[in-house]
Write a protein that holds these residues in place. Structure first.
Motif, PDB file in Angstrom:
ATOM      1  N   PHE A 237      72.133 -97.371 -72.235  1.00  0.00           N
ATOM      2  CA  PHE A 237      71.188 -96.278 -71.998  1.00  0.00           C
ATOM      3  C   PHE A 237      70.404 -96.499 -70.709  1.00  0.00           C
ATOM      4  CE2 PHE A 237      67.115 -94.058 -72.750  1.00  0.00           C
ATOM      5  CZ  PHE A 237      67.601 -92.782 -72.939  1.00  0.00           C
ATOM      6  N   THR A 238      70.178 -97.755 -70.323  1.00  0.00           N
ATOM      7  CA  THR A 238      69.502 -98.053 -69.059  1.00  0.00           C
ATOM      8  C   THR A 238      70.245 -97.443 -67.887  1.00  0.00           C
ATOM      9  OG1 THR A 238      68.566-100.112 -69.910  1.00  0.00           O
ATOM     10  CG2 THR A 238      68.767 -99.918 -67.527  1.00  0.00           C
ATOM     11  N   TYR A 239      71.568 -97.515 -67.909  1.00  0.00           N
ATOM     12  CA  TYR A 239      72.356 -97.018 -66.796  1.00  0.00           C
ATOM     13  C   TYR A 239      72.428 -95.493 -66.790  1.00  0.00           C
ATOM     14  CZ  TYR A 239      73.472-101.908 -66.586  1.00  0.00           C
ATOM     15  OH  TYR A 239      73.366-103.278 -66.502  1.00  0.00           O
ATOM     16  N   CYS A 240      72.305 -94.883 -67.975  1.00  0.00           N
ATOM     17  CA  CYS A 240      72.163 -93.422 -68.015  1.00  0.00           C
ATOM     18  C   CYS A 240      70.889 -93.000 -67.295  1.00  0.00           C
ATOM     19  CB  CYS A 240      72.127 -92.933 -69.460  1.00  0.00           C
ATOM     20  SG  CYS A 240      73.714 -92.839 -70.278  1.00  0.00           S
ATOM     21  N   VAL A 241      69.797 -93.711 -67.588  1.00  0.00           N
ATOM     22  CA  VAL A 241      68.518 -93.387 -66.973  1.00  0.00           C
ATOM     23  C   VAL A 241      68.589 -93.572 -65.464  1.00  0.00           C
ATOM     24  CG1 VAL A 241      66.072 -94.016 -66.852  1.00  0.00           C
ATOM     25  CG2 VAL A 241      67.244 -93.973 -69.068  1.00  0.00           C
ATOM     26  N   GLU A 242      69.152 -94.693 -65.020  1.00  0.00           N
ATOM     27  CA  GLU A 242      69.219 -94.959 -63.582  1.00  0.00           C
ATOM     28  C   GLU A 242      70.157 -93.990 -62.863  1.00  0.00           C
ATOM     29  OE1 GLU A 242      67.187 -97.058 -62.051  1.00  0.00           O
ATOM     30  OE2 GLU A 242      66.330 -97.326 -64.039  1.00  0.00           O
ATOM     31  N   LEU A 243      71.247 -93.613 -63.496  1.00  0.00           N
ATOM     32  CA  LEU A 243      72.157 -92.638 -62.889  1.00  0.00           C
ATOM     33  C   LEU A 243      71.451 -91.300 -62.703  1.00  0.00           C
ATOM     34  CD1 LEU A 243      74.977 -91.804 -61.913  1.00  0.00           C
ATOM     35  CD2 LEU A 243      75.557 -91.308 -64.308  1.00  0.00           C
ATOM     36  N   ILE A 244      70.714 -90.864 -63.727  1.00  0.00           N
ATOM     37  CA  ILE A 244      69.957 -89.614 -63.613  1.00  0.00           C
ATOM     38  C   ILE A 244      68.858 -89.746 -62.566  1.00  0.00           C
ATOM     39  CG2 ILE A 244      68.411 -88.064 -64.866  1.00  0.00           C
ATOM     40  CD1 ILE A 244      70.024 -88.653 -67.379  1.00  0.00           C
ATOM     41  N   ARG A 245      68.208 -90.900 -62.505  1.00  0.00           N
ATOM     42  CA  ARG A 245      67.106 -91.096 -61.562  1.00  0.00           C
ATOM     43  C   ARG A 245      67.589 -90.985 -60.104  1.00  0.00           C
ATOM     44  NH1 ARG A 245      62.690 -93.496 -63.066  1.00  0.00           N
ATOM     45  NH2 ARG A 245      63.755 -94.727 -64.677  1.00  0.00           N
ATOM     46  N   PHE A 246      68.685 -91.646 -59.786  1.00  0.00           N
ATOM     47  CA  PHE A 246      69.157 -91.649 -58.399  1.00  0.00           C
ATOM     48  C   PHE A 246      69.737 -90.299 -57.994  1.00  0.00           C
ATOM     49  CE2 PHE A 246      68.689 -96.181 -58.923  1.00  0.00           C
ATOM     50  CZ  PHE A 246      68.413 -96.639 -57.643  1.00  0.00           C
ATOM     51  N   LEU A 288      79.452 -96.348 -62.659  1.00  0.00           N
ATOM     52  CA  LEU A 288      80.611 -97.082 -63.157  1.00  0.00           C
ATOM     53  C   LEU A 288      80.404 -97.541 -64.600  1.00  0.00           C
ATOM     54  CD1 LEU A 288      81.585 -99.287 -60.067  1.00  0.00           C
ATOM     55  CD2 LEU A 288      82.649 -97.158 -60.834  1.00  0.00           C
ATOM     56  N   VAL A 289      79.195 -98.026 -64.902  1.00  0.00           N
ATOM     57  CA  VAL A 289      78.919 -98.508 -66.256  1.00  0.00           C
ATOM     58  C   VAL A 289      78.955 -97.352 -67.250  1.00  0.00           C
ATOM     59  CG1 VAL A 289      77.201 -99.608 -67.732  1.00  0.00           C
ATOM     60  CG2 VAL A 289      77.597-100.472 -65.415  1.00  0.00           C
ATOM     61  N   VAL A 290      78.356 -96.224 -66.892  1.00  0.00           N
ATOM     62  CA  VAL A 290      78.347 -95.065 -67.791  1.00  0.00           C
ATOM     63  C   VAL A 290      79.766 -94.548 -67.997  1.00  0.00           C
ATOM     64  CG1 VAL A 290      77.530 -92.691 -68.066  1.00  0.00           C
ATOM     65  CG2 VAL A 290      75.988 -94.440 -67.197  1.00  0.00           C
ATOM     66  N   LEU A 292      82.619 -96.259 -67.750  1.00  0.00           N
ATOM     67  CA  LEU A 292      83.365 -97.215 -68.563  1.00  0.00           C
ATOM     68  C   LEU A 292      82.939 -97.150 -70.020  1.00  0.00           C
ATOM     69  CD1 LEU A 292      85.373 -99.563 -68.760  1.00  0.00           C
ATOM     70  CD2 LEU A 292      83.507-101.117 -68.159  1.00  0.00           C
ATOM     71  N   THR A 293      81.644 -97.050 -70.270  1.00  0.00           N
ATOM     72  CA  THR A 293      81.146 -96.964 -71.649  1.00  0.00           C
ATOM     73  C   THR A 293      81.637 -95.691 -72.330  1.00  0.00           C
ATOM     74  OG1 THR A 293      79.164 -98.160 -70.946  1.00  0.00           O
ATOM     75  CG2 THR A 293      79.094 -97.076 -73.094  1.00  0.00           C
ATOM     76  N   THR A 294      81.679 -94.597 -71.583  1.00  0.00           N
ATOM     77  CA  THR A 294      82.189 -93.345 -72.139  1.00  0.00           C
ATOM     78  C   THR A 294      83.643 -93.487 -72.550  1.00  0.00           C
ATOM     79  OG1 THR A 294      80.674 -92.080 -70.725  1.00  0.00           O
ATOM     80  CG2 THR A 294      82.515 -90.892 -71.696  1.00  0.00           C
ATOM     81  N   ALA A 295      84.460 -94.084 -71.679  1.00  0.00           N
ATOM     82  CA  ALA A 295      85.882 -94.252 -71.979  1.00  0.00           C
ATOM     83  C   ALA A 295      86.088 -95.141 -73.205  1.00  0.00           C
ATOM     84  CB  ALA A 295      86.603 -94.834 -70.762  1.00  0.00           C
ATOM     85  N   VAL A 296      85.295 -96.211 -73.320  1.00  0.00           N
ATOM     86  CA  VAL A 296      85.456 -97.144 -74.438  1.00  0.00           C
ATOM     87  C   VAL A 296      85.101 -96.475 -75.757  1.00  0.00           C
ATOM     88  CG1 VAL A 296      84.551 -99.262 -75.473  1.00  0.00           C
ATOM     89  CG2 VAL A 296      85.141 -99.220 -73.038  1.00  0.00           C
ATOM     90  N   PHE A 297      83.943 -95.846 -75.836  1.00  0.00           N
ATOM     91  CA  PHE A 297      83.509 -95.268 -77.109  1.00  0.00           C
ATOM     92  C   PHE A 297      84.277 -94.007 -77.456  1.00  0.00           C
ATOM     93  CE2 PHE A 297      79.874 -98.087 -76.613  1.00  0.00           C
ATOM     94  CZ  PHE A 297      79.630 -98.455 -77.926  1.00  0.00           C
ATOM     95  N   LEU A 298      84.710 -93.252 -76.457  1.00  0.00           N
ATOM     96  CA  LEU A 298      85.550 -92.097 -76.764  1.00  0.00           C
ATOM     97  C   LEU A 298      86.895 -92.556 -77.308  1.00  0.00           C
ATOM     98  CD1 LEU A 298      85.996 -89.080 -76.747  1.00  0.00           C
ATOM     99  CD2 LEU A 298      86.697 -89.236 -74.349  1.00  0.00           C
ATOM    100  N   GLY A 299      87.451 -93.603 -76.713  1.00  0.00           N
ATOM    101  CA  GLY A 299      88.697 -94.139 -77.244  1.00  0.00           C
ATOM    102  C   GLY A 299      88.545 -94.672 -78.659  1.00  0.00           C
ATOM    103  N   LEU A 300      87.439 -95.372 -78.916  1.00  0.00           N
ATOM    104  CA  LEU A 300      87.190 -95.872 -80.273  1.00  0.00           C
ATOM    105  C   LEU A 300      87.003 -94.732 -81.266  1.00  0.00           C
ATOM    106  CD1 LEU A 300      84.768 -98.863 -79.537  1.00  0.00           C
ATOM    107  CD2 LEU A 300      87.176 -98.992 -80.200  1.00  0.00           C
TER     108      LEU A 300
END
Length: 321
Positions: A237-246, A288-290, A292-300
């Motif tokens: 969730f930290t990287y979601c926040v930072e992606l939105i911030r930038f 990149l982190v968001v 990758l996390t999306t791909a992992v949890f969507l696959g799961l």
């Protein structure tokens, strides 16, 4: 008569293949139906819309006003000068709207797959990966609408990002909404009863929100607790926040060559290569982190909803399926 009986029977014609495929544009109609249903549910359930805005507005109008004189935000990327606390906290509150929206959409998935429309759709000829992805995009579209309504209200509270930021942040909102929705969708595959999922939400939403950079800069968290600082860095969730911030402040820089891409990782703090502030391209690292996390949890999630291999299949699937 005898000639007729002695005449050889004609060879049987080969069976013609029957087209049992899905109708043309069937995928589009299915996606449109799921999206329309989610939008109608959102418009009819006005309490859901208000509850999604009450939480961030309370933080913006009450807590941010009280913390303004206590928590000064120094000059950190993407800000080029000192900013008010309500300006800093706005990207985190935008991500919080999507966090609650993604989990609420998954909460409806628990209900729909037992007695709702998804119970029928999951037994339709359409692939389950397509149905789940359509459900994710529908929930993400609703959360994006809620975020832009919040931004319109925050503008009156002197939270005024660059005008181009309102456009640049849209892809970030879509990607972060898909990530948070994928996490919620995977959790919904583990829960069969609606009551149990409501309690799981409290153990997921609040830890993810408070152990992130949504409310406080990471350098302040590091000064307070090094352990909490590392927890924040491993929190997606930290990287979601930072992606939105930038992207909201139009400071999303990407490496333009392979050498810059390699240098982006090698120049990070050796103690924590996932620190979004330790790179020359923190927004790109968050992306990149968001992703990758999306791909992992969507696959799961797709694997978990597979009736032959997933968790749903092991529990017998939706009742009556």
């Amino acid at each position: 008569m005898h000639g007729t009986l002695d005449r050889p029977m004609p060879a049987a014609e080969p069976a013609r293949s029957v087209d049992v495929g899905l109708p043309r544009f069937g995928y589009w109609h299915c996606f449109y139906g799921i999206l329309k249903r989610e939008l109608l549910r959102f418009l009819l359930q006005r309490g859901r819309f208000m509850s999604a805005l009450v939480r961030p507005l309370v933080w913006l109008f009450i807590f941010a006003a009280g913390f303004r004189s206590v928590l000064g935000v120094s000059i950190i990327p993407p800000y080029e000068t000192y900013v008010l606390y309500e300006v800093y906290v706005t990207p985190g509150l935008m991500a919080m709207i999507q966090l609650f929206g993604g989990l609420q959409s998954s909460l409806s998935m628990v209900y729909d797959r037992e007695v709702g429309s998804m119970r029928i759709l999951l037994t339709s000829p359409y692939p389950r990966w397509f149905l789940l992805t359509s459900k994710l995009f529908a929930g993400t579209a609703i959360s994006v609408i809620q975020v832009y309504v919040y931004l319109a209200i925050a503008w009156w509270w002197e939270v005024e990002p660059p005008h181009i930021g309102y456009i640049m942040v849209l892809p970030a909102l879509i990607l972060s909404g898909l990530m948070l929705g994928s996490i919620g969708l995977f959790l919904s595959s583990l829960i069969k009863q609606l009551e149990n999922f409501a309690s799981v939400m409290n153990f997921v939403i609040f830890p993810m929100f408070f152990t992130s950079s949504a409310l406080y800069p990471l350098w302040r968290v590091r000064e307070a607790s090094l352990t909490l600082y590392y927890v924040c860095n491993f929190n997606p969730f930290t990287y979601c926040v930072e992606l939105i911030r930038f992207t909201l402040h139009a400071k999303f820089d990407v490496p333009t060559s392979w050498d810059q891409l390699v240098l982006m990782f090698t120049s990070m703090d050796k103690g924590n290569v996932f620190d979004p502030l330790s790179s020359d391209y923190p927004g790109f690292v968050a992306f990149l982190v968001v992703l990758l996390t999306t791909a992992v949890f969507l696959g799961l999630s797709i694997l978990a909803y597979d009736p032959s291999r997933g968790l749903i299949g092991r529990r017998g699937g939706p009742e009556g399926a």
